[in-house]
Design an enzyme around this catalytic site. Structure first.
Site, PDB file in Angstrom:
ATOM      1  N   ASP A  56      17.360   1.660   2.474  1.00 34.33           N
ATOM      2  CA  ASP A  56      17.481   3.218   2.045  1.00 34.33           C
ATOM      3  C   ASP A  56      18.696   3.532   1.807  1.00 34.33           C
ATOM      4  OD1 ASP A  56      14.532   3.160   2.793  1.00 34.33           O
ATOM      5  OD2 ASP A  56      14.738   4.181   4.624  1.00 34.33           O
TER       6      ASP A  56
ATOM      7  N   SER B 102       9.344  -5.975   5.240  1.00 36.56           N
ATOM      8  CA  SER B 102       8.905  -4.485   5.168  1.00 36.56           C
ATOM      9  C   SER B 102       8.587  -4.107   6.612  1.00 36.56           C
ATOM     10  CB  SER B 102       7.540  -4.369   4.146  1.00 36.56           C
ATOM     11  OG  SER B 102       6.968  -3.273   4.760  1.00 36.56           O
TER      12      SER B 102
ATOM     13  N   LYS C 217      13.994   9.670  11.031  1.00 32.28           N
ATOM     14  CA  LYS C 217      12.677   9.644  10.473  1.00 32.28           C
ATOM     15  C   LYS C 217      11.766   8.624  11.070  1.00 32.28           C
ATOM     16  CE  LYS C 217      11.951   9.429   5.875  1.00 32.28           C
ATOM     17  NZ  LYS C 217      10.925   8.502   5.351  1.00 32.28           N
TER      18      LYS C 217
ATOM     19  N   GLY D  75       5.309   7.084   2.914  1.00 30.70           N
ATOM     20  CA  GLY D  75       4.878   5.644   3.039  1.00 30.70           C
ATOM     21  C   GLY D  75       4.645   5.144   4.321  1.00 30.70           C
TER      22      GLY D  75
HETATM   23  C1  S3P Z   1      10.310   2.483   6.820  1.00 27.14           C
HETATM   24  C2  S3P Z   1      10.479   1.197   6.412  1.00 27.14           C
HETATM   25  C3  S3P Z   1      11.217   0.841   5.146  1.00 27.14           C
HETATM   26  C4  S3P Z   1      11.887   1.990   4.700  1.00 27.14           C
HETATM   27  C5  S3P Z   1      11.316   3.392   4.868  1.00 27.14           C
HETATM   28  C6  S3P Z   1      11.000   3.702   6.415  1.00 27.14           C
HETATM   29  C7  S3P Z   1       9.654   2.659   8.322  1.00 27.14           C
HETATM   30  O1  S3P Z   1      10.166   0.826   4.104  1.00 27.14           O
HETATM   31  O2  S3P Z   1      12.419   2.080   3.376  1.00 27.14           O
HETATM   32  O3  S3P Z   1      11.820   4.679   4.581  1.00 27.14           O
HETATM   33  O4  S3P Z   1       9.963   3.581   8.922  1.00 27.14           O
HETATM   34  O5  S3P Z   1       9.128   1.515   8.543  1.00 27.14           O
HETATM   35  P1  S3P Z   1       9.515  -0.725   3.825  1.00 27.14           P
HETATM   36  O6  S3P Z   1       8.846  -1.264   5.007  1.00 27.14           O
HETATM   37  O7  S3P Z   1       8.612  -0.454   2.707  1.00 27.14           O
HETATM   38  O8  S3P Z   1      10.859  -1.601   3.609  1.00 27.14           O
END
Ligand code: S3P
Length: 426
Positions: free
Chosen positions: A312, A167, A21, A93
Site C-alpha cells: 500500500d 494477498s 485500518k 476491499g
Molecule cells: C489488506 C490487504 C492488502 C492491502 C489492503 C488491506 C488487509 O490487500 O492492500 O489495503 O487488510 O488484509 P491484498 O490482500 O489484496 O493484498
C-alpha cells in the site's frame, strides 16, 4: 477540484497516527463472532472501517461506540442473523473479501456490494478457494465482479490451498471460512502477507499454527472476546514519513506507529535510500515513535518478497524516488493494477503531469530521480492513497496544484488535510 497546499518551506511538529485500518476491520469481525464482549480502543473511524461496523450490525452484531472505545457484544459463530437488505461495503476491499469468507458458511443468503470502484475489483481470488470448500457464491451476472451473492450451505469442508497471489485478504477469507469448516484447513502463501488475522485469532483464544508460509487451523473453534488496542497505521504514517524526508528543513515526530514485520517494508526502503529516520519502540512492543528529517536520498530496487510488506506504500515510495539520486526500479508489483484504482497507471500518469519521469512497466515502474515537481491539475481516481500521495507531492511545487475527487482521503484518513495544514510552516 480542490486546491492542494503547495510550496511548503518546511514541516515541523508532532503527529499521532490514526488507527490501523486492517486491524480495525478485523477487531469488529472477530469481536462479533466471539463469545463475550470485545473492547476496542484506537479504532479507525474512517469510511472503510465504518462500513464494516454498519455491515456487521446488519448481520445482527451489537456494536456500541461512545466516541472513545467501541464495544462489540459477541454473538458467537452461530449467532449472526440474515440481513434484510443488501450489505453495502462502500470502497472497502477488506470488508468484502473477509466477509465473503465469514458468510460462506452461514445458513442464510447475503449479497455484498460496493461503490463504483469496488464493483470493478476481482473476486475470483476468493470465489475459487471458497467454492472448493463447498460455499455457493457468485459475482454479478456470471462475472467475478461484485455484487457478490452468497447462498446458504449446510457445511463447509476444510481444504489445502496454495495461493496463486500474495494477498492477506484472500488468506483471511479462507481462515474465516476454515473456522466454520469440517477438518483442518491449510493455506500456503505465495509470499508472506500481513498477518493480523492470524495474530488476532490467537489473541481471541483461537488455535492457528503458522510455519513460514504455511497456516493450519481446525474448524469448530470458539473465540473469546478480548480487549484490543489498535496501533497507528504505518500505511497512513507513510505519507508523513515521506513528506518529512523530501520537504526542505523538516523534522517530524510520528507517534504510535504500528510496527509489524509483515508491514514495515517502507522503513527498510527508507533506510536503504539513506533517509534520516529514528525508531523508538514503545513499551507495548507493537508500536513506535518515529522521527524523520529532510534527507539526501539515493535510488533503490524493490521486488520479490518485499512487495507484500509495502504494497500500500508503493504510491508514496514512488514519490520519494522522484526526489532521490538515480533510477528506482519497482518490480513484481502487478497487484497494484487491481487496487482501489490501477495504481501503476495512476502514480505514473499523475506525477508525470507534475514533471516527474516515471515509466510504467508490466509489473511496476521505473522512477527516474532528481525531478523538480511543478503544479498541475491532477486526479486521485477516487483512490485515497493516490489522493494523499498527490497532496504530499504538491508540498514541493512552486505553482498551484488542483485535485479532482479529494474527498476520497476520508476512506482511511479523514483528518489528513488538516494535519498537513497544521505541520506546514509557510
Ligand atoms: C489488506 C490487504 C492488502 C492491502 C489492503 C488491506 C488487509 O490487500 O492492500 O489495503 O487488510 O488484509 P491484498 O490482500 O489484496 O493484498
Amino acid at each position: 477540484m480542490r486546491p492542494l497546499i503547495h510550496h511548503a518551506k518546511q514541516l515541523k511538529g508532532t503527529l499521532t497516527i490514526p488507527g490501523d485500518k486492517s486491524i480495525s476491520h478485523r477487531s469488529i469481525m472477530l469481536g462479533a463472532i466471539a463469545e463475550g464482549k470485545t473492547r476496542i480502543t484506537g479504532f479507525l473511524r474512517a469510511e472503510d472501517c465504518l462500513s464494516t461496523i454498519q455491515v456487521m450490525r446488519q448481520l445482527g452484531a451489537t456494536i456500541h461506540d461512545d466516541g472513545e472505545k467501541i464495544v462489540v457484544e459477541g454473538k458467537g459463530m452461530n449467532g449472526l442473523t440474515a440481513p434484510s437488505e443488501l450489505l453495502d461495503v462502500g470502497n472497502s476491499g477488506t470488508t468484502i473479501r473477509l466477509l465473503a469468507g465469514l458468510l460462506a458458511g452461514q445458513p442464510f443468503k447475503s449479497v455484498l456490494a460496493g461503490d463504483q470502484y469496488l464493483n470493478k475489483r476481482p473476486m475470483q481470488r476468493v470465489i475459487t478457494p471458497l467454492s472448493q470448500m463447498g460455499a455457493k457464491l457468485h459475482g454479478h451476472e456470471g462475472t467475478e465482479l461484485p455484487p457478490l451473492t452468497i447462498e446458504p450451505v449446510d457445511h463447509l469442508q476444510a481444504i489445502r490451498y496454495e495461493m496463486p497471489v500474495a494477498s492477506a485478504q484472500v488468506k483471511s477469507a479462507i481462515i474465516l471460512a476454515g473456522l466454520q469448516a469440517e477438518g483442518e484447513t491449510v493455506v500456503i502463501e505465495k509470499e508472506r502477507s500481513r498477518n493480523h488475522t492470524e495474530e488476532m485469532l490467537q489473541q481471541f483464544g483461537g488455535q492457528i499454527d503458522v510455519n513460514g508460509k504455511e497456516i493450519r487451523l481446525k474448524g469448530g473453534q470458539t473465540l473469546k472476546g478480548q480487549t484490543i488496542e489498535v496501533p497507528g497505521d504505518i500505511s497512513s504514517a507513510a505519507f508523513f514519513l515521506v513528506a518529512g524526508l523530501i520537504v526542505p528543513n523538516s523534522d517530524l515526530l510520528l507517534k504510535n506507529v504500528g510496527i509489524n514485520e509483515t508491514r514495515s517494508g517502507i522503513i527498510d526502503v527508507i533506510k536503504d535510500m539513506g533517509g534520516n529516520i529514528t525508531i523508538s519502540m514503545r513499551p507495548n512492543g507493537i508500536s513506535a515513535d518515529i522521527r524523520v528529517q529532510t534527507s539526501q536520498l539515493k535510488a533503490t530496487t524493490i521486488n520479490g518478497e518485499m512487495i507484500p510488506r509495502l504494497i500500500d506504500e508503493i504510491p508514496i515510495i514512488a514519490l520519494l524516488a522522484t526526489q532521490a539520486e538515480g533510477d528506482t526500479v519497482i518490480e513484481d508489483a502487478e497487484e497494484l493494477k487491481v487496487k482501489e484504482t490501477d495504481r501503476i497507471h495512476a502514480v505514473a500518469s499523475q506525477l508525470n503531469k507534475m514533471n516527474a519521469h516515471i515509466n510504467e512497466t508490466e509489473d511496476g515502474m521505473i522512477i527516474h530521480g532528481g525531478s523538480s515537481l511543478q503544479g498541475a491539475e491532477v486526479d486521485s481516481f477516487g483512490d485515497h492513497r493516490i489522493g494523499m500521495m498527490l497532496q504530499v507531492a504538491a508540498l514541493l511545487t512552486q505553482s498551484e496544484v488542483h485535485m479532482k475527487d479529494a474527498d476520497c482521503v476520508n476512506i482511511s484518513y479523514p483528518t489528513f488535510f488538516d494535519e498537513i495544514a497544521r505541520l506546514v510552516q509557510a
